[in-house]
Design a protein around this motif. Structure first.
Motif, PDB file in Angstrom:
ATOM      1  N   ALA A   1       1.273  -0.956   0.171  1.00 56.61           N
ATOM      2  CA  ALA A   1      -0.088  -0.542   0.174  1.00 56.61           C
ATOM      3  C   ALA A   1       1.360   0.733   0.124  1.00 56.61           C
ATOM      4  O   ALA A   1       1.351   1.085   0.650  1.00 56.61           O
ATOM      5  CB  ALA A   1      -0.611   0.293   1.049  1.00 56.61           C
ATOM      6  N   LYS A   2       0.575   1.895  -0.880  1.00 48.92           N
ATOM      7  CA  LYS A   2       0.864   3.475  -0.581  1.00 48.92           C
ATOM      8  C   LYS A   2       0.379   4.076   0.539  1.00 48.92           C
ATOM      9  O   LYS A   2      -0.419   4.524   0.619  1.00 48.92           O
ATOM     10  CB  LYS A   2       1.222   4.746  -1.359  1.00 48.92           C
ATOM     11  CG  LYS A   2       1.614   4.071  -3.416  1.00 48.92           C
ATOM     12  CD  LYS A   2       1.175   4.438  -4.513  1.00 48.92           C
ATOM     13  CE  LYS A   2       1.956   4.043  -5.470  1.00 48.92           C
ATOM     14  NZ  LYS A   2       1.557   4.748  -7.563  1.00 48.92           N
TER      15      LYS A   2
ATOM     16  N   ARG B   1       5.334   7.034   1.606  1.00 46.33           N
ATOM     17  CA  ARG B   1       5.891   5.460   1.513  1.00 46.33           C
ATOM     18  C   ARG B   1       5.402   4.656   1.321  1.00 46.33           C
ATOM     19  O   ARG B   1       3.727   4.675   1.488  1.00 46.33           O
ATOM     20  CB  ARG B   1       6.484   5.814   3.317  1.00 46.33           C
ATOM     21  CG  ARG B   1       7.301   3.904   3.453  1.00 46.33           C
ATOM     22  CD  ARG B   1       6.762   4.070   5.297  1.00 46.33           C
ATOM     23  NE  ARG B   1       8.258   5.219   5.735  1.00 46.33           N
ATOM     24  CZ  ARG B   1       8.124   5.141   7.115  1.00 46.33           C
ATOM     25  NH1 ARG B   1       7.360   4.828   7.204  1.00 46.33           N
ATOM     26  NH2 ARG B   1       8.990   6.428   8.035  1.00 46.33           N
ATOM     27  N   GLU B   2       5.631   3.316   1.085  1.00 47.25           N
ATOM     28  CA  GLU B   2       5.379   1.822   1.173  1.00 47.25           C
ATOM     29  C   GLU B   2       5.123   1.581   1.724  1.00 47.25           C
ATOM     30  O   GLU B   2       6.608   1.223   1.940  1.00 47.25           O
ATOM     31  CB  GLU B   2       5.514   1.959  -0.974  1.00 47.25           C
ATOM     32  CG  GLU B   2       5.061   1.026  -1.095  1.00 47.25           C
ATOM     33  CD  GLU B   2       5.647  -0.117  -2.812  1.00 47.25           C
ATOM     34  OE1 GLU B   2       4.633  -0.148  -3.954  1.00 47.25           O
ATOM     35  OE2 GLU B   2       6.501  -0.645  -2.465  1.00 47.25           O
ATOM     36  N   ILE B   3       4.326   0.375   2.581  1.00 41.37           N
ATOM     37  CA  ILE B   3       4.909  -0.278   3.273  1.00 41.37           C
ATOM     38  C   ILE B   3       3.943  -1.190   2.677  1.00 41.37           C
ATOM     39  O   ILE B   3       3.352  -1.811   1.087  1.00 41.37           O
ATOM     40  CB  ILE B   3       3.249   0.047   4.471  1.00 41.37           C
ATOM     41  CG1 ILE B   3       2.560   0.020   4.102  1.00 41.37           C
ATOM     42  CG2 ILE B   3       4.278   1.587   4.686  1.00 41.37           C
ATOM     43  CD1 ILE B   3       1.589   0.614   5.369  1.00 41.37           C
ATOM     44  N   LYS B   4       4.176  -2.955   3.225  1.00 43.96           N
ATOM     45  CA  LYS B   4       4.164  -3.955   2.923  1.00 43.96           C
ATOM     46  C   LYS B   4       3.070  -4.982   4.222  1.00 43.96           C
ATOM     47  O   LYS B   4       2.607  -3.706   4.990  1.00 43.96           O
ATOM     48  CB  LYS B   4       5.432  -4.680   2.984  1.00 43.96           C
ATOM     49  CG  LYS B   4       6.342  -4.771   2.363  1.00 43.96           C
ATOM     50  CD  LYS B   4       8.016  -5.578   2.791  1.00 43.96           C
ATOM     51  CE  LYS B   4       9.128  -5.385   1.565  1.00 43.96           C
ATOM     52  NZ  LYS B   4      10.272  -5.810   2.068  1.00 43.96           N
ATOM     53  N   GLU B   5       2.645  -5.421   3.254  1.00 44.14           N
ATOM     54  CA  GLU B   5       1.297  -5.788   4.519  1.00 44.14           C
ATOM     55  C   GLU B   5       1.892  -6.570   5.883  1.00 44.14           C
ATOM     56  O   GLU B   5       1.051  -6.406   6.382  1.00 44.14           O
ATOM     57  CB  GLU B   5       1.131  -7.882   3.641  1.00 44.14           C
ATOM     58  CG  GLU B   5      -0.610  -7.715   3.948  1.00 44.14           C
ATOM     59  CD  GLU B   5      -1.078  -9.180   3.614  1.00 44.14           C
ATOM     60  OE1 GLU B   5      -1.791  -9.710   3.828  1.00 44.14           O
ATOM     61  OE2 GLU B   5       0.320  -9.816   2.469  1.00 44.14           O
ATOM     62  N   ASN B   6       2.995  -7.061   6.009  1.00 48.49           N
ATOM     63  CA  ASN B   6       3.332  -7.001   7.782  1.00 48.49           C
ATOM     64  C   ASN B   6       3.053  -5.686   8.086  1.00 48.49           C
ATOM     65  O   ASN B   6       2.862  -5.285   9.770  1.00 48.49           O
ATOM     66  CB  ASN B   6       4.896  -7.734   8.018  1.00 48.49           C
ATOM     67  CG  ASN B   6       5.416  -6.371   7.468  1.00 48.49           C
ATOM     68  OD1 ASN B   6       5.502  -5.608   6.646  1.00 48.49           O
ATOM     69  ND2 ASN B   6       6.981  -7.316   6.869  1.00 48.49           N
ATOM     70  N   CYS B   7       2.466  -4.289   7.604  1.00 51.25           N
ATOM     71  CA  CYS B   7       1.975  -3.828   8.508  1.00 51.25           C
ATOM     72  C   CYS B   7       0.642  -3.048   9.345  1.00 51.25           C
ATOM     73  O   CYS B   7       0.503  -2.773  10.060  1.00 51.25           O
ATOM     74  CB  CYS B   7       2.131  -2.339   7.505  1.00 51.25           C
ATOM     75  SG  CYS B   7       4.092  -1.462   7.435  1.00 51.25           S
ATOM     76  N   TRP B   8       0.289  -4.478   8.378  1.00 57.50           N
ATOM     77  CA  TRP B   8      -1.389  -4.411   8.826  1.00 57.50           C
ATOM     78  C   TRP B   8      -1.857  -6.101   8.807  1.00 57.50           C
ATOM     79  O   TRP B   8      -3.238  -5.821   9.772  1.00 57.50           O
ATOM     80  CB  TRP B   8      -2.728  -3.379   7.865  1.00 57.50           C
ATOM     81  CG  TRP B   8      -2.262  -4.487   6.710  1.00 57.50           C
ATOM     82  CD1 TRP B   8      -3.504  -5.335   6.101  1.00 57.50           C
ATOM     83  CD2 TRP B   8      -1.758  -3.613   5.430  1.00 57.50           C
ATOM     84  NE1 TRP B   8      -3.164  -5.477   4.788  1.00 57.50           N
ATOM     85  CE2 TRP B   8      -2.624  -4.861   4.325  1.00 57.50           C
ATOM     86  CE3 TRP B   8      -1.326  -2.684   5.150  1.00 57.50           C
ATOM     87  CZ2 TRP B   8      -1.460  -4.877   3.079  1.00 57.50           C
ATOM     88  CZ3 TRP B   8      -0.134  -2.443   3.469  1.00 57.50           C
ATOM     89  CH2 TRP B   8      -0.688  -3.308   2.907  1.00 57.50           C
ATOM     90  N   ASN B   9      -1.695  -6.975   8.433  1.00 55.13           N
ATOM     91  CA  ASN B   9      -1.730  -8.220   8.843  1.00 55.13           C
ATOM     92  C   ASN B   9      -1.542  -8.749  10.204  1.00 55.13           C
ATOM     93  O   ASN B   9       0.164  -9.318   9.894  1.00 55.13           O
ATOM     94  CB  ASN B   9      -1.863  -8.949   7.728  1.00 55.13           C
ATOM     95  CG  ASN B   9      -2.507  -9.552   7.570  1.00 55.13           C
ATOM     96  OD1 ASN B   9      -2.383 -10.890   8.291  1.00 55.13           O
ATOM     97  ND2 ASN B   9      -2.391 -10.645   6.214  1.00 55.13           N
TER      98      ASN B   9
END
Length: 360
Positions: free
Chosen positions: A61-62, A71-79
């Motif tokens: 996600a952006k 910043r671009e973040i990965k799924e481990n920021c919310w999953n």
């Protein structure tokens, strides 16, 4: 020595596979998380560069700050289940989770800042309720309004959060300012922990090159916060307040000699609000272990004691210790020191017992 069962998640929270093996309890005291979806607060409130997410491709996600890419973040920021799978690879059983500092909306209108805080706090409280053995939650507050902050702090307690995360400064005001004292006083009264995280780094606009705000500004910001709370008498007035400072306290301990010398040679400038030697406060607060350097960790262990160092990673961001204390495991430390760093110090800071995390 404390050992706990290690489980693997089968994809449905609250249900776990059978016992795998026994190992020392590891609590990662410094990690960040976001909800998968964020409201577009800029549209809702009609102003400001609030953060929202654009899920532009699978697993990423952006983070958008208003209309600007941040910043671009990965799924481990919310999953949460992906996070468990990742952190268990490094023999860690529990994460203390809090929001990403860029989400602090201290600059917003107070009621709007409260709206943001409540949304984030409800998400983390639900996460900790759904995964009580894997996540411990810290809230955020609208620090720009003392009355609203204290009310939200009280609500954080009611919804099961164990403390709060705050910035190293609040709209460039230091943490010793009188208007913040009632918030710290309420934390002590409510038995809630505090994590101080650097943000809005001093001099950021003048040192954009080489990632200097993160490499130089962040350590300075954390030292700024510690010095402000010491010299402003916050720890002196609130001896039961439990505060943890991110990134091993930043540059505070490595420059303590200079800080103490300044206190001694210019008390007319430094000791104007608190005459107590800064060294007297070593052991009165906590720091995390994010040093990236065994020799620096040995130094801070000597200065502050292993019982005041909590394992931390700054997960899931690349400047963090994403192997979650692997370098500590490889150090020649006795088991008591490792137990302090891996869980005992965090439990004391959070006001928790190991049974709350290890009992089935």
């Amino acid at each position: 020595m404390t050992y706990v069962r290690r489980f693997s998640n089968n994809g449905k929270h609250k249900r776990f596979r059978k016992f795998v093996f026994l190992e020392m309890l590891k609590i990662d005291s410094h990690t960040h998380i976001l909800p998968k979806k964020l409201p577009n607060w800029s549209e809702k409130f009609g102003y400001g560069d609030f953060i929202y997410l654009q899920h532009h491709k699978k697993g990423f996600a952006k983070m958008m700050r208003g209309n600007q890419f941040f910043r671009e973040i990965k799924e481990n920021c919310w999953n949460p289940e992906l996070r468990v799978d990742e952190y268990q690879q490094y023999h860690t059983q529990v994460q203390v989770v809090c929001t990403i500092p860029v989400m602090f909306a201290y600059w917003a209108k107070p009621l709007d800042g409260l709206d943001v805080a409540r949304y984030l706090n409800d998400h983390i409280a639900q996460l900790a309720e759904d995964y009580p053995k894997q996540y411990v939650g810290l809230g955020t507050l609208p620090m720009q309004d003392t009355e609203l902050a204290v009310k939200e702090l009280q609500r954080c307690k009611k919804i099961g959060l164990r403390g709060i995360q705050i910035g190293s400064n609040i709209n460039n005001e230091n943490l010793n300012e009188d208007r913040f004292f009632p918030i710290f006083e309420a934390c002590e009264k409510l038995d809630l922990a505090v994590l101080v995280h650097p943000w809005e780094m001093m001099g950021e606009k003048h040192m954009q090159r080489y990632w200097l705000p993160w490499l130089v500004g962040m350590p300075a910001e954390t030292s700024r916060a510690i010095c402000s709370m010491i010299f402003g008498g916050v720890f002196q007035r609130l001896p039961k307040l439990r505060v943890n400072f991110a990134h091993a306290g930043g540059s505070f301990l490595p420059t303590l000699g200079r800080i103490v010398h300044g206190f001694e040679c210019r008390p007319d400038l430094v000791a104007i609000d608190n005459p107590v030697d800064p060294r007297q406060y070593l052991g009165k607060f906590w720091i995390d272990s994010v040093t990236h350097d065994p020799e620096l960790l040995r130094y801070v262990m000597k200065m502050i004691g292993t019982n005041r160092i909590t394992l931390g990673s700054d997960y899931p961001f690349p400047l963090g210790d994403l192997e979650i204390g692997k370098f500590i495991e490889e150090m020649d430390l006795d088991q008591e020191a490792k137990a302090d760093i891996f869980h005992r110090a965090a439990l004391e800071w959070l006001g928790m017992t190991k049974e709350e995390l290890t009992n089935n």
